[in-house]
Write a protein that holds these residues in place. Structure first.
Motif, short mmCIF file in Angstrom:
data_model
loop_
_atom_site.label_atom_id
_atom_site.label_comp_id
_atom_site.label_asym_id
_atom_site.label_seq_id
_atom_site.Cartn_x
_atom_site.Cartn_y
_atom_site.Cartn_z
N ILE A 134 -1.78 -31.78 35.42
CA ILE A 134 -0.33 -31.85 35.37
C ILE A 134 0.08 -31.74 33.91
CG2 ILE A 134 1.72 -33.22 35.91
CD1 ILE A 134 0.00 -34.74 37.96
N ASP A 135 0.80 -30.68 33.55
CA ASP A 135 1.25 -30.47 32.18
C ASP A 135 2.77 -30.58 32.13
OD1 ASP A 135 -1.28 -29.90 30.88
OD2 ASP A 135 -1.29 -28.04 32.03
N ILE A 136 3.25 -31.58 31.40
CA ILE A 136 4.68 -31.78 31.24
C ILE A 136 4.96 -31.99 29.76
CG2 ILE A 136 6.66 -33.22 31.84
CD1 ILE A 136 5.20 -33.96 34.42
N ARG A 137 5.62 -31.00 29.18
CA ARG A 137 5.85 -30.97 27.74
C ARG A 137 4.53 -31.18 27.02
NH1 ARG A 137 10.09 -33.99 29.66
NH2 ARG A 137 9.56 -35.95 28.60
N GLU A 138 4.44 -32.14 26.09
CA GLU A 138 3.20 -32.30 25.32
C GLU A 138 2.21 -33.24 25.99
OE1 GLU A 138 6.22 -34.99 23.10
OE2 GLU A 138 6.22 -33.37 24.57
N LEU A 139 2.50 -33.64 27.22
CA LEU A 139 1.62 -34.54 27.96
C LEU A 139 0.79 -33.75 28.98
CD1 LEU A 139 0.96 -37.61 28.43
CD2 LEU A 139 2.62 -37.50 30.31
N SER A 140 -0.52 -33.99 28.98
CA SER A 140 -1.41 -33.33 29.93
C SER A 140 -2.24 -34.38 30.66
CB SER A 140 -2.34 -32.35 29.21
OG SER A 140 -3.17 -31.68 30.13
#
Length: 230
Positions: A134-140
């Motif tokens: 799950i990739d959301i903005r700079e969070l993976s």
């Protein structure tokens, strides 16, 4: 051949670092000025950046911040500053490691090698199991390996913290009551134990939010619950 940028205003230390990296078959470029170093780091396509903190032009903290905003590359700070607050600030800006002077050149090379290998594994992991990521903005968030990365830096979560984060991220923009989160994650009725949810949300925010008091990922909807903002 891996390419490394060394931003260090002391020519002797800079050349010493370059010599050791070249002995280990790395290509190493030098920059003795902060402004020049930042420009090279952003546009040179390096595999790793080594930063001093006290630099002419732009200091190492600002260079670190600007690199991390734009690039996913390992950053190692090598500095004479030894205060805990400097280390906390460096890590907070996205540095992957902090080495104090005087240092062992061999240890520096070993750490740099380890960080580059870790970034390679992270990149390969994202390519091999995209359905589990799950990739959301700079969070993976990688569900297969139970690993979380923020701007390329791994964030260590407990099992329950990880489960809460994954559940919210898989249901973006949907509001969940604390009682519902407890039942979904812990698997049984809350019976008033919603403080557990509050504590876990707080801990997750401390680890993934730039400002936990003003969260950009896990928002509080007053009177309703929590939602993962996308």
């Amino acid at each position: 051949m891996k390419r490394i940028l060394i931003v260090e205003d002391d020519p002797y230390i800079a050349e010493l670092q370059r010599d050791y990296f070249q002995l280990h078959d790395y290509e190493a470029d030098l920059s003795l000025d902060g402004s020049e170093g930042l420009n090279k780091a952003l546009h040179g396509g390096y595999d790793l950046v080594i930063l001093d903190l006290q630099l002419p032009g732009i200091d190492g903290f600002e260079i670190c911040r600007q690199i991390r905003e734009k690039l996913d590359v390992p950053i190692l700070i090598v500095s004479a500053k030894k205060e805990e607050i400097d280390k906390i600030r460096g890590f907070g800006l996205g540095a992957d490691d902090f080495i104090t002077k005087p240092f062992s050149p061999n240890e520096l090379v070993a750490r740099a090698k380890a960080h580059m290998a870790r970034y390679e594994r992270f990149t390969r992991m994202k390519q091999e199991v995209p359905q589990a990521t799950i990739d959301i903005r700079e969070l993976s968030i990688n569900k297969a390996s139970h690993r979380v990365f923020l701007r390329g830096k791994e964030i260590m979560l407990t099992v329950k913290e990880f489960e809460v984060l994954v559940f919210l991220a898989e249901h973006p923009n949907r509001v969940f009551k604390k009682e519902e989160l407890f039942e979904r994650i812990w698997g049984f009725k809350s019976n008033g134990e919603i403080a557990t949810v509050t504590v876990h949300i707080s801990r997750i925010r401390e680890k993934i939010e730039a400002d936990p008091s003003n969260p950009q990922f896990i928002e509080t909807v007053w009177g309703a619950g929590y939602r993962f903002a996308v």
